[in-house]
Design a protein around this motif. Sequence first.
Motif, PDB file in Angstrom:
ATOM      1  N   ASN A 128       3.084   1.369  15.139  1.00  0.00           N
ATOM      2  CA  ASN A 128       1.658   1.490  14.825  1.00  0.00           C
ATOM      3  C   ASN A 128       1.447   1.871  13.369  1.00  0.00           C
ATOM      4  N   ILE A 129       2.231   2.849  12.910  1.00  0.00           N
ATOM      5  CA  ILE A 129       2.040   3.302  11.526  1.00  0.00           C
ATOM      6  C   ILE A 129       2.331   2.152  10.566  1.00  0.00           C
ATOM      7  N   HIS A 130       3.399   1.416  10.859  1.00  0.00           N
ATOM      8  CA  HIS A 130       3.756   0.305   9.973  1.00  0.00           C
ATOM      9  C   HIS A 130       2.605  -0.701   9.899  1.00  0.00           C
ATOM     10  N   ARG A 131       2.080  -1.036  11.042  1.00  0.00           N
ATOM     11  CA  ARG A 131       1.000  -2.020  11.102  1.00  0.00           C
ATOM     12  C   ARG A 131      -0.262  -1.498  10.409  1.00  0.00           C
ATOM     13  N   TRP A 132      -0.602  -0.250  10.691  1.00  0.00           N
ATOM     14  CA  TRP A 132      -1.820   0.299  10.090  1.00  0.00           C
ATOM     15  C   TRP A 132      -1.679   0.468   8.584  1.00  0.00           C
ATOM     16  N   ALA A 133      -0.507   0.946   8.146  1.00  0.00           N
ATOM     17  CA  ALA A 133      -0.322   1.136   6.700  1.00  0.00           C
ATOM     18  C   ALA A 133      -0.429  -0.206   5.980  1.00  0.00           C
ATOM     19  N   ALA A 134       0.072  -1.275   6.616  1.00  0.00           N
ATOM     20  CA  ALA A 134      -0.042  -2.599   5.996  1.00  0.00           C
ATOM     21  C   ALA A 134      -1.509  -2.985   5.847  1.00  0.00           C
ATOM     22  N   ASN A 135      -2.314  -2.704   6.889  1.00  0.00           N
ATOM     23  CA  ASN A 135      -3.741  -3.014   6.803  1.00  0.00           C
ATOM     24  C   ASN A 135      -4.436  -2.165   5.751  1.00  0.00           C
ATOM     25  N   VAL A 136      -4.098  -0.870   5.743  1.00  0.00           N
ATOM     26  CA  VAL A 136      -4.700   0.029   4.753  1.00  0.00           C
ATOM     27  C   VAL A 136      -4.368  -0.469   3.353  1.00  0.00           C
ATOM     28  N   MET A 137      -3.136  -0.941   3.176  1.00  0.00           N
ATOM     29  CA  MET A 137      -2.719  -1.392   1.854  1.00  0.00           C
ATOM     30  C   MET A 137      -3.556  -2.584   1.398  1.00  0.00           C
ATOM     31  N   VAL A 138      -3.810  -3.531   2.309  1.00  0.00           N
ATOM     32  CA  VAL A 138      -4.632  -4.678   1.919  1.00  0.00           C
ATOM     33  C   VAL A 138      -6.020  -4.199   1.479  1.00  0.00           C
ATOM     34  N   VAL A 139      -6.599  -3.263   2.247  1.00  0.00           N
ATOM     35  CA  VAL A 139      -7.928  -2.755   1.898  1.00  0.00           C
ATOM     36  C   VAL A 139      -7.902  -2.059   0.544  1.00  0.00           C
ATOM     37  N   THR A 140      -6.938  -1.153   0.346  1.00  0.00           N
ATOM     38  CA  THR A 140      -6.951  -0.397  -0.911  1.00  0.00           C
ATOM     39  C   THR A 140      -6.655  -1.314  -2.096  1.00  0.00           C
ATOM     40  N   VAL A 141      -5.796  -2.321  -1.909  1.00  0.00           N
ATOM     41  CA  VAL A 141      -5.501  -3.218  -3.035  1.00  0.00           C
ATOM     42  C   VAL A 141      -6.764  -3.976  -3.435  1.00  0.00           C
ATOM     43  N   ILE A 142      -7.522  -4.444  -2.431  1.00  0.00           N
ATOM     44  CA  ILE A 142      -8.751  -5.174  -2.760  1.00  0.00           C
ATOM     45  C   ILE A 142      -9.746  -4.237  -3.460  1.00  0.00           C
ATOM     46  N   LEU A 143      -9.906  -3.028  -2.905  1.00  0.00           N
ATOM     47  CA  LEU A 143     -10.842  -2.086  -3.523  1.00  0.00           C
ATOM     48  C   LEU A 143     -10.379  -1.700  -4.934  1.00  0.00           C
ATOM     49  N   HIS A 144      -9.072  -1.535  -5.088  1.00  0.00           N
ATOM     50  CA  HIS A 144      -8.522  -1.170  -6.390  1.00  0.00           C
ATOM     51  C   HIS A 144      -8.783  -2.274  -7.415  1.00  0.00           C
ATOM     52  N   MET A 145      -8.638  -3.520  -6.965  1.00  0.00           N
ATOM     53  CA  MET A 145      -8.922  -4.636  -7.857  1.00  0.00           C
ATOM     54  C   MET A 145     -10.406  -4.596  -8.259  1.00  0.00           C
ATOM     55  N   ALA A 146     -11.275  -4.328  -7.282  1.00  0.00           N
ATOM     56  CA  ALA A 146     -12.695  -4.241  -7.598  1.00  0.00           C
ATOM     57  C   ALA A 146     -12.951  -3.097  -8.575  1.00  0.00           C
ATOM     58  N   ARG A 147     -12.283  -1.978  -8.375  1.00  0.00           N
ATOM     59  CA  ARG A 147     -12.443  -0.839  -9.281  1.00  0.00           C
ATOM     60  C   ARG A 147     -12.026  -1.254 -10.697  1.00  0.00           C
ATOM     61  N   ALA A 148     -10.827  -1.845 -10.816  1.00  0.00           N
ATOM     62  CA  ALA A 148     -10.342  -2.249 -12.141  1.00  0.00           C
ATOM     63  C   ALA A 148     -11.327  -3.227 -12.767  1.00  0.00           C
TER      64      ALA A 148
ATOM     65  N   ALA B 102      -1.493   9.000   4.082  1.00  0.00           N
ATOM     66  CA  ALA B 102      -0.616   9.182   5.247  1.00  0.00           C
ATOM     67  C   ALA B 102      -1.430   9.681   6.432  1.00  0.00           C
ATOM     68  N   ALA B 103      -2.346  10.624   6.171  1.00  0.00           N
ATOM     69  CA  ALA B 103      -3.140  11.171   7.270  1.00  0.00           C
ATOM     70  C   ALA B 103      -3.984  10.077   7.914  1.00  0.00           C
ATOM     71  N   ILE B 104      -4.580   9.221   7.084  1.00  0.00           N
ATOM     72  CA  ILE B 104      -5.407   8.141   7.631  1.00  0.00           C
ATOM     73  C   ILE B 104      -4.555   7.206   8.495  1.00  0.00           C
ATOM     74  N   CYS B 105      -3.371   6.846   7.991  1.00  0.00           N
ATOM     75  CA  CYS B 105      -2.506   5.936   8.759  1.00  0.00           C
ATOM     76  C   CYS B 105      -2.086   6.582  10.074  1.00  0.00           C
ATOM     77  N   LEU B 106      -1.738   7.866  10.039  1.00  0.00           N
ATOM     78  CA  LEU B 106      -1.320   8.553  11.266  1.00  0.00           C
ATOM     79  C   LEU B 106      -2.471   8.593  12.263  1.00  0.00           C
ATOM     80  N   ALA B 107      -3.653   8.951  11.769  1.00  0.00           N
ATOM     81  CA  ALA B 107      -4.792   9.072  12.682  1.00  0.00           C
ATOM     82  C   ALA B 107      -5.082   7.722  13.338  1.00  0.00           C
ATOM     83  N   LEU B 108      -5.098   6.649  12.537  1.00  0.00           N
ATOM     84  CA  LEU B 108      -5.357   5.327  13.104  1.00  0.00           C
ATOM     85  C   LEU B 108      -4.293   4.968  14.138  1.00  0.00           C
ATOM     86  N   SER B 109      -3.031   5.331  13.852  1.00  0.00           N
ATOM     87  CA  SER B 109      -1.942   4.974  14.767  1.00  0.00           C
ATOM     88  C   SER B 109      -2.037   5.736  16.077  1.00  0.00           C
ATOM     89  N   LEU B 110      -2.662   6.902  16.029  1.00  0.00           N
ATOM     90  CA  LEU B 110      -2.797   7.662  17.266  1.00  0.00           C
ATOM     91  C   LEU B 110      -3.868   7.064  18.158  1.00  0.00           C
TER      92      LEU B 110
END
Lengths: 161, 518
Positions: B120-140, B328-336
């Motif tokens: 679960n953590i692996h899957r959620w962290a991958a999703n979180v990463m896609v979101v943060t990368v897109i948001l980070h690109m928008a920020r930049a 990490a906390a967000i990924c753990l919470a989602l995985s739970l």
Amino acid sequence: MTVKAREQKSRLDPEPMPRRDFLGLSAIWAMGAALFFSLLGMLRLPKAAVLSSPSKKFRITLPKALAAGEAYVPPGRAVAVFRDDAGVHAISTTCTHLGCIVKPTTEGFECPCHGSLFAADGSVTRGPAPRSLDWLKVQGSGDAWIVDEESRVPPGTREQA
Amino acid sequence: MSAPVIEQRTALRVFRDNLLAAPRRLLDSAFRSGKPHTDRTRSNFVFGNVFLHLHSVRTHRWTLRWATTAGLGIASTAAFLITLVTGVLLMFYYKPYPDAAYDSIKDIHFVVPTGRFIRNIHRWAANVMVVTVILHMARAFYTGAYRKPREFNWLIGMGLFVTTLGLSFTGYLLPWDQLAYWAITIGANIAQSPREVTDALGITEWFDPGGFQRLLLLGSDTVGAEALIRFYLLHVMLLPLVLTALMAVHFWRIRKDGGIVRPADADQRLAKREEAVYPVFTEAPAKTYQLAAIVRGRTTAVGRGPENTVPSMPHLFYAELAVLMLTAAICLALSLVSDAPLKELANPAVPENPAKAPWYFLGLQEMVAFSAFMGGIGIPSIVIIGLGLIPFLDREESGTGEWFGGPGGWPLVKQATAFGLGTAILIEALVIRFGWIREWFPGVSQLVVTLINPGTVLTLIYGLYSVWLVRRYNSTRAGALGLFTVFLCGFLVLTIIGVYFRGPNWEFYWSPSDWPKH
Ligand code: HEM
Ligand code: FES
């Protein structure tokens, strides 16, 4: 090679490349070429020469009670076989859009993935499929037939039973 | 006369003392500068460590404001680290062969101790990463960080974006369930979709880039054992290596480009510093930037003093650690609360209906449902090339480091958002209600459908809109702001429609409860 004093601004400036250093330049270019061609060679490896997929030619036995216009789908194959008065023909059920398996219906075929619809002869009537479904080569007689998924035939080709 | 002092200890005693002192000496040899208490030892802490020295020794206070980066780049890094650790754990049990893959994932999910949680953590962290990368690109983008001298790092960022999506896509096949199998079948056929054009022109026999791409990806003409081992290789080895290398360059360039972008008047706008919180030099720095003497032009800190900077240790590192913990906390919470999906075993004879790719590809899938080539390759290439060109087309300097380029930017972005959302929704509504060319003129040539479809029309409208903005405001910045915003909105609308409003046969449904039951 000498450098004009006026051009050298400080001792930290790089020395201009001695252009007549023929051997040095050719060594560098030779290395570049060697790298480039070995890269090409390495890229050749992942392009498989022999495909490991199962045989595309297979035997089927048509059910005795197959009505005209009704599809017979051999188990595990992406083909629909039909028999009517004009003979036997096989249509590939692999969608020409993005490769989902289409479902034979009373009017033709429908694709579950992006909603392409095909007429009974395989031509596109709706949706994003770019071309009609393939007609495949069949050979045989009676109920025993051989379908060759690799040989396409023009739409409308039927084999006499 | 005093006799010379003779070593009194016996060798055995020396051995004992050395043994006792060993732990401290080990620490001293690893961290030679001692505890980071003074400016000097803090600097040492940074440049004496191969991992930390990607940071500069001191950080500008503007960088540390929450509103400067929102920590999104670090959050992406953190999510990547989490996938790395959990991914290695999953590799203990995962077997990349079609007969075994599905069962091994099932084992991980139901039998292996903590297996489901790690998965679960692996899957959620991958999703979180896609979101943060897109948001980070928008920020930049919205802070103008793509401008000189950061053009190249923007391009490296594009590489990171594509590699991140590649990692997600290759990982999606590994469970070998229905979801995986059909998403990859569709994906591989998108790689083959240049055939849509070559077929229509009748040149596929001689020139078939589509077939070649698909063959390279699958190693065969069907999604089977060869494809699985290739995707596995890409997912656990090749793409993580590429991503790591790109990340190293990305971080190093941030430093070499003079740190995180900030407005020219940042120093004036920062409140006066409180000395107690931000100690200045408490001891002269041991190291001067000797290299800086031969560096020319606008780089790092040449010709600038340490005003308004604070030691990276601890100020920057603690902020980074905080973001890491939060991610990490967000990924753990989602995985739970939510398990990673696992459908039935892959069945090549019956497609999943609807066959949906991961959510961030559903916008693409929506466009692919108009035309495979344009939606899957043509328009994405246009978008990637367009994004890459932005730093070279907008060369203005005012407003760099400012959200939305300063006053006037925000109203423009709001207008572009309304336009982007409105146009996308309108076109989708039109298609869903009235169909498209093939429904109106059956038998129309495929080339026409490829060239004129809702996706290309939307892209064209967006392009014209931003050209109009450039003319109207006489500013390339206005055009760039508008273009980025409308495309982001289009992506959003198509993704939401793909995720929530598409059901069996890719038909439009207001809600999944309206789906026909089979
Ligand atoms: C795996 C994906 C990525 C990671 C791990 C990453 C990481 C980072 C980090 C840690 C920073 C420091 C500032 C911050 O935290 O925001 C940064 C800055 C930056 N990133 Fe990324 N990034 C990624 C993708 C991208 C993408 C997709 C783009 C845009 C196309 C991009 C463009 C930039 C630029 C231009 C900067 C400099 C920002 C400035 O000077 O204000 N990055 N990145
Ligand atoms: S795969 Fe059949 S419509 Fe897309």
